[in-house]
Design a protein around this motif. Structure first.
Motif, PDB file in Angstrom:
ATOM      1  N   PRO A 197      -9.452 -83.139 -70.369  1.00 42.24           N
ATOM      2  CA  PRO A 197     -10.082 -83.754 -69.199  1.00 42.24           C
ATOM      3  C   PRO A 197     -11.462 -83.192 -68.874  1.00 42.24           C
ATOM      4  O   PRO A 197     -12.367 -83.950 -68.489  1.00 42.24           O
ATOM      5  N   ASP A 198     -11.658 -81.890 -69.008  1.00 38.53           N
ATOM      6  CA  ASP A 198     -12.977 -81.327 -68.710  1.00 38.53           C
ATOM      7  C   ASP A 198     -14.021 -81.803 -69.713  1.00 38.53           C
ATOM      8  O   ASP A 198     -15.185 -82.040 -69.355  1.00 38.53           O
ATOM      9  N   THR A 199     -13.614 -81.948 -70.962  1.00 37.78           N
ATOM     10  CA  THR A 199     -14.533 -82.484 -71.964  1.00 37.78           C
ATOM     11  C   THR A 199     -14.861 -83.941 -71.653  1.00 37.78           C
ATOM     12  O   THR A 199     -16.013 -84.379 -71.810  1.00 37.78           O
ATOM     13  N   GLN A 200     -13.857 -84.703 -71.197  1.00 34.55           N
ATOM     14  CA  GLN A 200     -14.111 -86.079 -70.761  1.00 34.55           C
ATOM     15  C   GLN A 200     -15.165 -86.112 -69.651  1.00 34.55           C
ATOM     16  O   GLN A 200     -16.077 -86.934 -69.678  1.00 34.55           O
ATOM     17  N   MET A 201     -15.026 -85.220 -68.677  1.00 31.35           N
ATOM     18  CA  MET A 201     -15.973 -85.200 -67.563  1.00 31.35           C
ATOM     19  C   MET A 201     -17.380 -84.860 -68.043  1.00 31.35           C
ATOM     20  O   MET A 201     -18.365 -85.462 -67.599  1.00 31.35           O
ATOM     21  N   GLY A 202     -17.493 -83.915 -68.970  1.00 33.34           N
ATOM     22  CA  GLY A 202     -18.808 -83.556 -69.494  1.00 33.34           C
ATOM     23  C   GLY A 202     -19.445 -84.700 -70.261  1.00 33.34           C
ATOM     24  O   GLY A 202     -20.641 -84.995 -70.090  1.00 33.34           O
ATOM     25  N   LEU A 203     -18.649 -85.364 -71.113  1.00 34.06           N
ATOM     26  CA  LEU A 203     -19.156 -86.502 -71.873  1.00 34.06           C
ATOM     27  C   LEU A 203     -19.565 -87.630 -70.933  1.00 34.06           C
ATOM     28  O   LEU A 203     -20.641 -88.236 -71.086  1.00 34.06           O
ATOM     29  N   SER A 204     -18.732 -87.910 -69.936  1.00 31.88           N
ATOM     30  CA  SER A 204     -19.018 -88.998 -69.010  1.00 31.88           C
ATOM     31  C   SER A 204     -20.270 -88.714 -68.184  1.00 31.88           C
ATOM     32  O   SER A 204     -21.042 -89.626 -67.882  1.00 31.88           O
ATOM     33  N   ALA A 205     -20.474 -87.460 -67.805  1.00 32.42           N
ATOM     34  CA  ALA A 205     -21.682 -87.109 -67.051  1.00 32.42           C
ATOM     35  C   ALA A 205     -22.930 -87.375 -67.885  1.00 32.42           C
ATOM     36  O   ALA A 205     -23.948 -87.876 -67.364  1.00 32.42           O
ATOM     37  N   GLY A 206     -22.866 -87.057 -69.170  1.00 28.62           N
ATOM     38  CA  GLY A 206     -23.999 -87.346 -70.046  1.00 28.62           C
ATOM     39  C   GLY A 206     -24.247 -88.836 -70.182  1.00 28.62           C
ATOM     40  O   GLY A 206     -25.398 -89.298 -70.173  1.00 28.62           O
ATOM     41  N   ILE A 207     -23.168 -89.617 -70.297  1.00 25.45           N
ATOM     42  CA  ILE A 207     -23.299 -91.068 -70.387  1.00 25.45           C
ATOM     43  C   ILE A 207     -23.863 -91.634 -69.090  1.00 25.45           C
ATOM     44  O   ILE A 207     -24.691 -92.564 -69.105  1.00 25.45           O
ATOM     45  N   ALA A 208     -23.451 -91.064 -67.955  1.00 24.67           N
ATOM     46  CA  ALA A 208     -23.989 -91.516 -66.664  1.00 24.67           C
ATOM     47  C   ALA A 208     -25.498 -91.368 -66.639  1.00 24.67           C
ATOM     48  O   ALA A 208     -26.229 -92.274 -66.194  1.00 24.67           O
TER      49      ALA A 208
END
Length: 489
Positions: A197-208
């Protein structure tokens, strides 16, 4: 000072207070202690009482009568303020405060009932919310259709009859496309694995950030139900994570970024005026859906995303073309926010019909769960196994958002129109998307839609951006072409 200047000075303070109220709502859904629910309900009730008093201040009538507009922005401000004044004046202050207090409490009770999968525990407070919304609808309608009066809060100028015609045209082609795709010989595979989940959040923040979200004027948090909140220089979003489904986090984030970028892009001169926010929820949803689907789920962009996911999580066991099919895979499911593009609007149409029945008094809150399950079975062919996957899945009715749900499908319709015009103007868009750069499209949307805020009425804004009146046809044509290709049908 002129009457217009006096009016706008008053409005500026009202808008600032409404931003504070929004921040209280954001806090309640993200970091507020559970034990603070009763106190927050009182705070929200008092805040709504203050806002109601400002929006019905007798001086507004005098200022509106004397104010003169000397440019299009001033004309639009007067249109919005006059509409708000006339509508708000029909709702007693007592009712406005009670709605704010009860819905603040109901939101927490909904979250607890959803976690416990206990609809009977939630039904009494929902019944209270429905009763208050019926009272509000009757006051706003002033002899007209109560549901239309509520719908007008979210999509000015729309009516249930107009939407019923549009949705009636959507339903048969969506069902036919779904049935053909699910019965096709070619079936994309599902994604499997466990995704931190933390990796998901990091990836999603970059995509944002890739989609243009300015985190210096916003932030990303986790919530039970993803949402966007705020405008101007403070626009916040939330998302959620599931270790088995990273697409939930990624595409919820892209979706909310569409909302947030709209608010961040509005002309800064409109801040603290009625023009300083999205003009309607249908237009707002058009931005989130086009970011999420026509851009984020395109073959070109998913090719880029495939590489980023393998960098973050390791080999996925499929090539970019198979990954494109996986991202867009049609699947059985119960949750609206997790539905594929083809079936998503069927979830919305279900809610549209049920909430009209509740406001009309033909469906009581205590009977909602059974009515939901029966309608779901009729539309999808199977019943939700529990209330958390059925009528408890959405926060909207607990917070009094009756008339809101149909704007999701209207937003998809608008997005279909915008995507067609955008592609006509940007024939080389796929090359940029394949490089992970959606800026040609987001810049187009910023200039055609977002910068204008509330300057133009919703349908006029879409027509100006697309060169023609909104219609469901472009959305249906896009879906049939895209999924016909993916499923070879």
């Amino acid at each position: 000072m002129s009457a217009y200047a006096d009016l706008m000075a008053h409005q500026r303070e009202t808008e600032a207070l409404s931003h504070v109220a929004m921040r209280l709502g954001w806090d309640q859904e993200t970091v507020m202690p559970r034990g603070a629910a009763a106190q927050r309900a009182e705070e929200m009730g008092v805040m709504e009482g203050l806002l109601h008093a400002r929006r019905t201040d007798p001086r507004l009538g005098d200022w509106l009568e004397r104010a003169a507009a000397d440019d299009p922005a001033a004309e639009a401000n007067l249109r919005h303020i006059r509409r708000s004044f006339e509508r708000t004046a029909r709702v007693p202050a007592r009712l406005a405060s009670e709605l704010a207090r009860v819905t603040s409490m109901a939101q927490g009770q909904w979250a607890e009932a959803r976690a416990a999968d206990d609809f009977p525990a939630f039904a009494p407070v929902l019944a209270r919310v429905v009763a208050l919304k019926r009272e509000e609808a009757a006051a706003l309608a002033d002899g007209g259709d109560p549901y239309d009066a509520l719908l007008d809060d979210y999509e000015p100028g729309a009516t249930a009859a107009m939407l019923e015609d549009m949705f009636g045209a959507l339903r048969p082609r969506l069902i036919a496309l779904r049935d053909r795709a699910l019965g096709a010989a070619r079936q994309p595979s599902a994604l499997s694995g466990t995704f931190d989940p933390d990796t998901q959040m990091g990836l999603s923040a970059g995509i944002a950030r890739t989609f243009g979200y300015d985190t210096a004027r916003g932030r990303i948090d986790r919530a039970v139900h993803p949402f966007s909140s705020g405008s101007g220089t403070d626009v916040r979003i939330t998302t959620r994570t599931d270790p088995a489904d990273p697409f939930n986090c990624i595409y919820s984030t892209i979706h909310e970024v569409g909302h947030a970028c709209y608010e961040q892009t509005i002309d800064a001169a409109y801040l603290f005026t009625p023009l300083g926010r999205g003009v309607s929820m249908g237009v707002h949803e058009s931005q989130s859906r086009i970011y999420e689907n026509q851009l984020g789920r395109s073959r070109a962009f998913t090719g880029w995303l495939h590489g980023r996911m393998e960098q973050s999580f390791g080999a996925l066991g499929m090539d970019p073309e198979a990954f494109y099919g996986t991202v867009n895979r049609l699947h059985r499911g119960y949750i609206r926010t997790e539905a594929d593009e083809v079936q998503y609007n069927l979830h919305v149409l279900l809610r549209f019909d049920l909430e009209r029945e509740m406001i009309a008094g033909r469906l009581e809150a205590a009977d909602l769960s059974e009515a939901w399950d029966a309608r779901f079975e009729a539309d999808f062919g199977y019943r939700p196994p529990r209330a958390a996957l059925g009528c408890l899945q959405d926060v909207h009715w607990s917070v009094g958002l009756f008339g809101y749900f149909p704007t999701y499908t209207l937003g998809n319709v608008y997005a279909g129109c915008l995507a067609t015009a955008l592609r006509d103007d940007l024939p080389d868009l796929d090359a940029a998307l394949a490089a992970g750069d959606p800026s040609p499209a987001t810049d187009w949307l910023a200039g055609r839609v977002q910068v204008h805020g509330g300057l133009y009425p919703p349908r006029d804004l879409i027509a100006r951006a697309c060169g023609q009146a909104p219609s469901e046809a472009p959305l249906l044509d896009y879906l049939e072409a895209k999924f016909g290709d993916i499923y070879a049908i």
